[in-house]
Design an enzyme around this catalytic site. Sequence first.
Site, PDB file in Angstrom:
ATOM      1  N   HIS A   1       0.836  -1.212   0.000  1.00  0.00           N
ATOM      2  CA  HIS A   1       0.000   0.000   0.000  1.00  0.00           C
ATOM      3  C   HIS A   1       0.863   1.252   0.000  1.00  0.00           C
ATOM      4  O   HIS A   1       1.695   1.440   0.885  1.00  0.00           O
ATOM      5  CB  HIS A   1      -0.913  -0.014   1.238  1.00  0.00           C
ATOM      6  CG  HIS A   1      -1.915   1.089   1.251  1.00  0.00           C
ATOM      7  ND1 HIS A   1      -1.936   2.058   2.225  1.00  0.00           N
ATOM      8  CD2 HIS A   1      -2.911   1.398   0.395  1.00  0.00           C
ATOM      9  CE1 HIS A   1      -2.928   2.903   1.974  1.00  0.00           C
ATOM     10  NE2 HIS A   1      -3.535   2.519   0.860  1.00  0.00           N
TER      11      HIS A   1
ATOM     12  N   HIS B   1      -7.827   7.830  -4.063  1.00  0.00           N
ATOM     13  CA  HIS B   1      -8.161   6.440  -4.396  1.00  0.00           C
ATOM     14  C   HIS B   1      -9.181   6.315  -5.521  1.00  0.00           C
ATOM     15  O   HIS B   1      -9.255   5.277  -6.163  1.00  0.00           O
ATOM     16  CB  HIS B   1      -8.728   5.729  -3.168  1.00  0.00           C
ATOM     17  CG  HIS B   1      -7.718   5.515  -2.095  1.00  0.00           C
ATOM     18  ND1 HIS B   1      -7.496   6.421  -1.098  1.00  0.00           N
ATOM     19  CD2 HIS B   1      -6.847   4.499  -1.871  1.00  0.00           C
ATOM     20  CE1 HIS B   1      -6.553   5.965  -0.290  1.00  0.00           C
ATOM     21  NE2 HIS B   1      -6.134   4.814  -0.735  1.00  0.00           N
TER      22      HIS B   1
ATOM     23  N   ARG C   1      -1.744  23.527   3.069  1.00  0.00           N
ATOM     24  CA  ARG C   1      -1.382  22.126   3.108  1.00  0.00           C
ATOM     25  C   ARG C   1      -2.214  21.483   4.240  1.00  0.00           C
ATOM     26  O   ARG C   1      -1.894  21.642   5.418  1.00  0.00           O
ATOM     27  CB  ARG C   1       0.118  21.991   3.376  1.00  0.00           C
ATOM     28  CG  ARG C   1       0.801  20.675   2.963  1.00  0.00           C
ATOM     29  CD  ARG C   1       0.249  19.480   3.596  1.00  0.00           C
ATOM     30  NE  ARG C   1       0.830  18.232   3.101  1.00  0.00           N
ATOM     31  CZ  ARG C   1       0.100  17.193   2.737  1.00  0.00           C
ATOM     32  NH1 ARG C   1      -1.213  17.273   2.715  1.00  0.00           N
ATOM     33  NH2 ARG C   1       0.678  16.061   2.384  1.00  0.00           N
TER      34      ARG C   1
ATOM     35  N   CYS D   1       6.624  24.328   3.276  1.00  0.00           N
ATOM     36  CA  CYS D   1       6.397  22.897   3.410  1.00  0.00           C
ATOM     37  C   CYS D   1       7.674  22.147   3.032  1.00  0.00           C
ATOM     38  O   CYS D   1       8.391  22.562   2.111  1.00  0.00           O
ATOM     39  CB  CYS D   1       5.248  22.458   2.512  1.00  0.00           C
ATOM     40  SG  CYS D   1       4.877  20.703   2.655  1.00  0.00           S
TER      41      CYS D   1
ATOM     42  N   TYR E   1       8.230  13.325   6.790  1.00  0.00           N
ATOM     43  CA  TYR E   1       9.026  14.530   7.033  1.00  0.00           C
ATOM     44  C   TYR E   1      10.403  14.222   7.620  1.00  0.00           C
ATOM     45  O   TYR E   1      10.808  14.770   8.635  1.00  0.00           O
ATOM     46  CB  TYR E   1       8.248  15.524   7.916  1.00  0.00           C
ATOM     47  CG  TYR E   1       6.965  15.967   7.258  1.00  0.00           C
ATOM     48  CD1 TYR E   1       6.996  16.686   6.055  1.00  0.00           C
ATOM     49  CD2 TYR E   1       5.725  15.628   7.786  1.00  0.00           C
ATOM     50  CE1 TYR E   1       5.828  17.055   5.419  1.00  0.00           C
ATOM     51  CE2 TYR E   1       4.548  15.998   7.145  1.00  0.00           C
ATOM     52  CZ  TYR E   1       4.608  16.705   5.968  1.00  0.00           C
ATOM     53  OH  TYR E   1       3.456  17.074   5.344  1.00  0.00           O
TER      54      TYR E   1
HETATM   55  N1  MTE Z   1      -1.849  21.195  11.258  1.00  0.00           N
HETATM   56  C1  MTE Z   1      -2.920  20.391  11.274  1.00  0.00           C
HETATM   57  N2  MTE Z   1      -3.693  20.374  12.371  1.00  0.00           N
HETATM   58  N3  MTE Z   1      -3.230  19.607  10.212  1.00  0.00           N
HETATM   59  C2  MTE Z   1      -2.449  19.599   9.074  1.00  0.00           C
HETATM   60  O1  MTE Z   1      -2.758  18.883   8.109  1.00  0.00           O
HETATM   61  N4  MTE Z   1      -0.402  20.457   7.982  1.00  0.00           N
HETATM   62  C3  MTE Z   1       0.967  20.895   8.301  1.00  0.00           C
HETATM   63  C4  MTE Z   1       0.932  22.186   9.115  1.00  0.00           C
HETATM   64  N5  MTE Z   1       0.013  22.086  10.199  1.00  0.00           N
HETATM   65  C5  MTE Z   1      -1.283  20.426   9.042  1.00  0.00           C
HETATM   66  C6  MTE Z   1      -1.046  21.246  10.172  1.00  0.00           C
HETATM   67  C7  MTE Z   1       1.827  21.099   7.146  1.00  0.00           C
HETATM   68  S1  MTE Z   1       2.580  19.724   6.500  1.00  0.00           S
HETATM   69  C8  MTE Z   1       2.153  22.353   6.672  1.00  0.00           C
HETATM   70  S2  MTE Z   1       3.258  22.570   5.425  1.00  0.00           S
HETATM   71  C9  MTE Z   1       1.520  23.551   7.252  1.00  0.00           C
HETATM   72  O2  MTE Z   1       0.568  23.241   8.255  1.00  0.00           O
HETATM   73  C10 MTE Z   1       0.828  24.346   6.161  1.00  0.00           C
HETATM   74  O3  MTE Z   1       0.226  25.479   6.710  1.00  0.00           O
HETATM   75  P1  MTE Z   1      -0.773  26.354   5.813  1.00  0.00           P
HETATM   76  O4  MTE Z   1      -1.814  25.439   5.260  1.00  0.00           O
HETATM   77  O5  MTE Z   1      -1.301  27.412   6.699  1.00  0.00           O
HETATM   78  O6  MTE Z   1       0.083  26.917   4.706  1.00  0.00           O
HETATM   79 MO    MO Z   2       4.090  20.332   4.888  1.00  0.00          MO
END
Ligand code: MTE
Ligand code: MO
Length: 467
Positions: A40, A65, A139, A186, A322
Amino acid sequence: QESPHVYTREEVRSHSSPETRIWVTLGCEVFDVTEFVDLHPGGPSKLMLAAGGPLEPFWALYAVHNQPHVREMLAQYKIGELSPEDKVPSTLKTSDPYIDDPVRHPALKVNSQRPFNAEPPPELLTENYITPNPIFFTRNHLPVPNLDPETYRLHVVGPPGGQSLCLSLDDLYKFPKHEITVTLQCAGNRRSEMTQFKEVRGLEWNIGAISTARWAGARLCDVLAKAGHQLCETEAHVCFEGLDSDPTGTAYGASIPLARAMDPEAEVLLAYEMNGQPLPRDHGFPVRVVVPGVVGARHVKWLGKVSVEPEESYSHWQRRDYKGFSPSVDWDTVDFDSAPSIQELPVQSAITEPKDGETVQSGEVTIKGYAWSGGGRAVVRVDVSLDGGLTWHVAELDGEEQRPRKAWAWRLWQLQAPVPAGRKELNIVCKAVDDSYNVQPDTVAPIWNLRGVLSNAWHRVHVHVAP
Ligand code: MTE
Ligand code: MO
């Protein structure tokens, strides 16, 4: 043609571990996916969430999906059908967890609708030093929670002997308000350039998974101090949990070292304002973490809980994503425990104008872009080449002056350069230098990694010159 085997939902439910084999359903069809679990793409644990039950709620959440090749792959594993009285309850079929997501700006280039992931187009990215909220890159890993500011509470777990806090927005406003300009990037920014070299797993970000805002809120160190936390000698981490969660109730989470969280000079914020406005829903309304100089993944949105723990967050996004690896590591050999989680990011720059494939006028060309480095390291220079890196010009840096060790925001840069007579095309290249004299690698090959993170090779744009 034989009639298919018929199974009850009860029977399917009893097949939810490798020992009993792993069954799932889609519509009225039953599949034995035991052999597929390890294959997966999202990792075995993700598929196991659906073991013994319907795929629909997960596919609704991870809409990637819903494509013919995924259905074809699944078809190989079909073993029968559900008994007619056991078809998926209609609530599961129709409920769309993203139905309540906010409306977005049409200028955004969408990489994924559900969850929503989008970036501003290059030509808008450097139009303003401060990115306007509606086109700030987004994101999300999950649906956007719809939180009521009146009933919102932030739980801050206190140390033994200290006090746990349950803070309303009004309580947060009582802490000294701190405002700073911070660029958020990101880890997957510029991933598409890694993909061009060799396939990686992840969203196809162009150069726009980076944006800059004025963030205001309470300093995390003030809130932690109120709960009775102190710096300690032993290793400790501040863990954050979002109020967005997957169908099993698992929340988005991440952590940063306690030392950074407690350092007033690190300016970690529990932000409730973005460019003078309440946070937009996509960016964490009503409260998010802002960790200057650190990868976007740690800036937890829709913040619900803060705790101090002896170890890093156990979240998937802290431990199984990450992280950077050698180019030789593949999905069979990767050991996520062997690499540290990404925190501070390396030096980065990109060209936003002109765009790849564009035709520029002969005479003089204007080149624009951004440059930034993690950990508060200031950008001290941006070099630009028109001939693929044989000769270089130094670009002019615009934007806010940067404070030593607290250069949290990008510099925009531009260069006006004469187009050498007779040239039919230009290979424009940029690279930035930070105040530790860190530089960007010239190509992707030596930094390629299976997840496509930390993509910061020289940015290259090929343009034609008008005759
Ligand atoms: N926080 C929560 N609760 N959920 C999420 O999916 N994504 C993270 C972060 N914080 C995320 C999160 C990621 S990977 C990134 S790059 C940033 O939020 C993006 O922030 P933005 O959407 O305000 O640009
Ligand atoms: Mo991210």
